[in-house]
Motif scaffolding. Structure first.
Motif, PDB file in Angstrom:
ATOM      1  N   THR A 145      -5.326  10.535   1.554  1.00 37.89           N
ATOM      2  CA  THR A 145      -5.768   9.189   1.937  1.00 37.89           C
ATOM      3  C   THR A 145      -5.154   8.809   3.278  1.00 37.89           C
ATOM      4  O   THR A 145      -4.272   9.512   3.800  1.00 37.89           O
ATOM      5  CB  THR A 145      -5.365   8.160   0.860  1.00 37.89           C
ATOM      6  OG1 THR A 145      -5.949   6.890   1.168  1.00 37.89           O
ATOM      7  CG2 THR A 145      -3.859   8.007   0.785  1.00 37.89           C
ATOM      8  N   TRP A 152      -0.579  11.974   3.432  1.00 33.71           N
ATOM      9  CA  TRP A 152      -0.349  10.934   2.431  1.00 33.71           C
ATOM     10  C   TRP A 152      -1.316  11.141   1.276  1.00 33.71           C
ATOM     11  O   TRP A 152      -2.501  11.398   1.469  1.00 33.71           O
ATOM     12  CB  TRP A 152      -0.565   9.551   3.038  1.00 33.71           C
ATOM     13  CG  TRP A 152       0.517   9.146   4.003  1.00 33.71           C
ATOM     14  CD1 TRP A 152       0.602   9.471   5.319  1.00 33.71           C
ATOM     15  CD2 TRP A 152       1.656   8.353   3.705  1.00 33.71           C
ATOM     16  NE1 TRP A 152       1.730   8.928   5.877  1.00 33.71           N
ATOM     17  CE2 TRP A 152       2.402   8.226   4.905  1.00 33.71           C
ATOM     18  CE3 TRP A 152       2.128   7.724   2.549  1.00 33.71           C
ATOM     19  CZ2 TRP A 152       3.586   7.503   4.971  1.00 33.71           C
ATOM     20  CZ3 TRP A 152       3.310   6.997   2.618  1.00 33.71           C
ATOM     21  CH2 TRP A 152       4.030   6.892   3.813  1.00 33.71           C
ATOM     22  N   THR A 171       3.640  14.277   1.444  1.00 34.95           N
ATOM     23  CA  THR A 171       3.894  15.668   1.060  1.00 34.95           C
ATOM     24  C   THR A 171       3.627  16.559   2.264  1.00 34.95           C
ATOM     25  O   THR A 171       2.926  16.165   3.201  1.00 34.95           O
ATOM     26  CB  THR A 171       3.011  16.089  -0.130  1.00 34.95           C
ATOM     27  OG1 THR A 171       3.456  17.369  -0.602  1.00 34.95           O
ATOM     28  CG2 THR A 171       1.549  16.188   0.278  1.00 34.95           C
ATOM     29  N   HIS A 195       0.828  -1.215   0.000  1.00 39.13           N
ATOM     30  CA  HIS A 195       0.000   0.000   0.000  1.00 39.13           C
ATOM     31  C   HIS A 195       0.857   1.257   0.000  1.00 39.13           C
ATOM     32  O   HIS A 195       0.570   2.231  -0.723  1.00 39.13           O
ATOM     33  CB  HIS A 195      -0.914  -0.013   1.232  1.00 39.13           C
ATOM     34  CG  HIS A 195      -1.870   1.123   1.280  1.00 39.13           C
ATOM     35  ND1 HIS A 195      -2.227   1.754   2.458  1.00 39.13           N
ATOM     36  CD2 HIS A 195      -2.550   1.791   0.289  1.00 39.13           C
ATOM     37  CE1 HIS A 195      -3.075   2.734   2.193  1.00 39.13           C
ATOM     38  NE2 HIS A 195      -3.289   2.774   0.886  1.00 39.13           N
ATOM     39  N   THR A 248       2.186   2.665  -3.281  1.00 41.27           N
ATOM     40  CA  THR A 248       1.261   3.397  -4.164  1.00 41.27           C
ATOM     41  C   THR A 248       0.984   4.812  -3.659  1.00 41.27           C
ATOM     42  O   THR A 248       0.221   5.542  -4.299  1.00 41.27           O
ATOM     43  CB  THR A 248      -0.072   2.641  -4.288  1.00 41.27           C
ATOM     44  OG1 THR A 248      -0.723   2.621  -3.005  1.00 41.27           O
ATOM     45  CG2 THR A 248       0.158   1.219  -4.756  1.00 41.27           C
ATOM     46  N   LEU A 249       1.566   5.175  -2.525  1.00 44.24           N
ATOM     47  CA  LEU A 249       1.310   6.481  -1.918  1.00 44.24           C
ATOM     48  C   LEU A 249       2.576   7.328  -1.908  1.00 44.24           C
ATOM     49  O   LEU A 249       3.680   6.830  -2.140  1.00 44.24           O
ATOM     50  CB  LEU A 249       0.798   6.305  -0.480  1.00 44.24           C
ATOM     51  CG  LEU A 249      -0.404   5.382  -0.277  1.00 44.24           C
ATOM     52  CD1 LEU A 249      -0.738   5.300   1.211  1.00 44.24           C
ATOM     53  CD2 LEU A 249      -1.608   5.869  -1.069  1.00 44.24           C
ATOM     54  N   ARG A 250       2.395   8.572  -1.603  1.00 43.23           N
ATOM     55  CA  ARG A 250       3.540   9.469  -1.400  1.00 43.23           C
ATOM     56  C   ARG A 250       3.195  10.474  -0.313  1.00 43.23           C
ATOM     57  O   ARG A 250       2.026  10.816  -0.116  1.00 43.23           O
ATOM     58  CB  ARG A 250       3.931  10.182  -2.693  1.00 43.23           C
ATOM     59  CG  ARG A 250       2.908  11.175  -3.207  1.00 43.23           C
ATOM     60  CD  ARG A 250       3.381  11.818  -4.511  1.00 43.23           C
ATOM     61  NE  ARG A 250       2.420  12.810  -5.008  1.00 43.23           N
ATOM     62  CZ  ARG A 250       2.433  14.084  -4.641  1.00 43.23           C
ATOM     63  NH1 ARG A 250       3.350  14.535  -3.783  1.00 43.23           N
ATOM     64  NH2 ARG A 250       1.530  14.930  -5.144  1.00 43.23           N
ATOM     65  N   ASP A 256      -2.676   9.662  -2.656  1.00 41.14           N
ATOM     66  CA  ASP A 256      -2.716   8.504  -3.540  1.00 41.14           C
ATOM     67  C   ASP A 256      -2.276   8.903  -4.944  1.00 41.14           C
ATOM     68  O   ASP A 256      -1.801  10.026  -5.168  1.00 41.14           O
ATOM     69  CB  ASP A 256      -4.112   7.875  -3.547  1.00 41.14           C
ATOM     70  CG  ASP A 256      -5.189   8.862  -4.001  1.00 41.14           C
ATOM     71  OD1 ASP A 256      -4.847   9.899  -4.606  1.00 41.14           O
ATOM     72  OD2 ASP A 256      -6.385   8.608  -3.719  1.00 41.14           O
ATOM     73  N   SER A 257      -2.426   7.992  -5.900  1.00 44.38           N
ATOM     74  CA  SER A 257      -1.963   8.258  -7.271  1.00 44.38           C
ATOM     75  C   SER A 257      -2.739   9.399  -7.938  1.00 44.38           C
ATOM     76  O   SER A 257      -2.258   9.989  -8.910  1.00 44.38           O
ATOM     77  CB  SER A 257      -2.085   6.983  -8.120  1.00 44.38           C
ATOM     78  OG  SER A 257      -3.430   6.507  -8.111  1.00 44.38           O
ATOM     79  N   ALA A 258      -3.954   9.700  -7.413  1.00 46.00           N
ATOM     80  CA  ALA A 258      -4.752  10.803  -7.969  1.00 46.00           C
ATOM     81  C   ALA A 258      -4.546  12.094  -7.192  1.00 46.00           C
ATOM     82  O   ALA A 258      -5.334  13.045  -7.346  1.00 46.00           O
ATOM     83  CB  ALA A 258      -6.232  10.426  -7.969  1.00 46.00           C
ATOM     84  N   ASP A 259      -3.502  12.152  -6.354  1.00 47.25           N
ATOM     85  CA  ASP A 259      -3.202  13.329  -5.536  1.00 47.25           C
ATOM     86  C   ASP A 259      -4.352  13.679  -4.600  1.00 47.25           C
ATOM     87  O   ASP A 259      -4.615  14.860  -4.327  1.00 47.25           O
ATOM     88  CB  ASP A 259      -2.851  14.548  -6.410  1.00 47.25           C
ATOM     89  CG  ASP A 259      -1.410  14.509  -6.898  1.00 47.25           C
ATOM     90  OD1 ASP A 259      -0.619  13.744  -6.296  1.00 47.25           O
ATOM     91  OD2 ASP A 259      -1.096  15.207  -7.871  1.00 47.25           O
ATOM     92  N   GLN A 260      -5.026  12.683  -4.102  1.00 48.12           N
ATOM     93  CA  GLN A 260      -6.077  12.877  -3.122  1.00 48.12           C
ATOM     94  C   GLN A 260      -5.575  12.403  -1.751  1.00 48.12           C
ATOM     95  O   GLN A 260      -4.846  11.410  -1.649  1.00 48.12           O
ATOM     96  CB  GLN A 260      -7.341  12.103  -3.510  1.00 48.12           C
ATOM     97  CG  GLN A 260      -7.951  12.537  -4.822  1.00 48.12           C
ATOM     98  CD  GLN A 260      -8.414  13.984  -4.794  1.00 48.12           C
ATOM     99  OE1 GLN A 260      -9.036  14.433  -3.830  1.00 48.12           O
ATOM    100  NE2 GLN A 260      -8.122  14.723  -5.859  1.00 48.12           N
TER     101      GLN A 260
END
Length: 204
Positions: free
Chosen positions: A142, A134, A82, A75, A78-80, A136-140
């Protein structure tokens, strides 16, 4: 007045017998019943079963921990993370067990675009403070990956429940078996008494 003779003292005290020797001596006792042997075996089996349940529960907890950490790592891939800025103080009006403390935040995406959303923050967060979120791939925004402490807590909880359930099941099973043996002894005692009672009471 004669002095009473002292009790004789054995020159070599009798050796203390081990538990195994006592058990073997009991089995040669004419009063030792087959149900007594079964009770003895039942105690041994119960101890071995409880040891097996404890070992299996520990293996289950370890397996759950490893599985949870592997899922958390997948999991997290798949996250980043910021940095964001809190636009409001932490809202604790809905704080409670299982509820997150949230605040309105703003962050800048990789393309330079500004994003705004509500996210979970520390209870002491004030407007203008920098917070880590954190995405997700859609910059939302999570939820963060499961922490190691949470994985340990889950594994210990499930392993403990497994140990408790297995222990209760084994103990109840042993109690039922002992109750059955007691009923067998009562039936045998009643049958033997019917054969012995006329002679014992000298009743024709």
């Amino acid at each position: 007045m004669a002095t009473p003779a002292a009790a004789p003292v054995p020159s070599h005290p009798a050796p203390r017998r081990s538990g195994l020797a006592v058990t073997l001596a009991r089995r040669h006792n004419p009063l030792w019943r087959r149900t007594d042997s079964l009770r003895s075996r039942l105690r041994v089996l119960l101890v071995l079963a409880l040891i097996a349940v404890a070992a299996l529960s520990a293996l289950l907890a370890l397996g759950l921990y490893r599985s949870d950490r592997a899922a958390a790592a997948r999991h997290a891939a798949t996250l980043r993370q910021t940095q964001a800025v809190a636009l409001t103080n932490a809202d604790q009006s809905h704080a409670g067990y299982g509820a997150n403390v949230t605040a309105e935040i703003r962050w800048t995406g990789p393309t330079g675009a500004s994003h705004q959303s509500r996210a979970a923050v520390d209870p002491g967060t004030v407007a203008g403070a920098r917070v880590t979120v954190w995405l997700d791939s859609a910059d939302q925004v999570t939820a963060p990956p499961v922490s190691a402490a949470d994985s340990v807590g889950r594994a210990v909880l499930l392993g403990g429940l497994s140990l408790l359930g297995g222990g209760v099941l084994m103990t109840v099973g042993a109690s039922l078996a002992r109750s059955r043996l007691n009923r067998v002894d009562l039936r045998n005692w009643d049958r033997d008494w019917q054969d012995t009672e006329p002679t014992w009471t000298r009743r024709n």
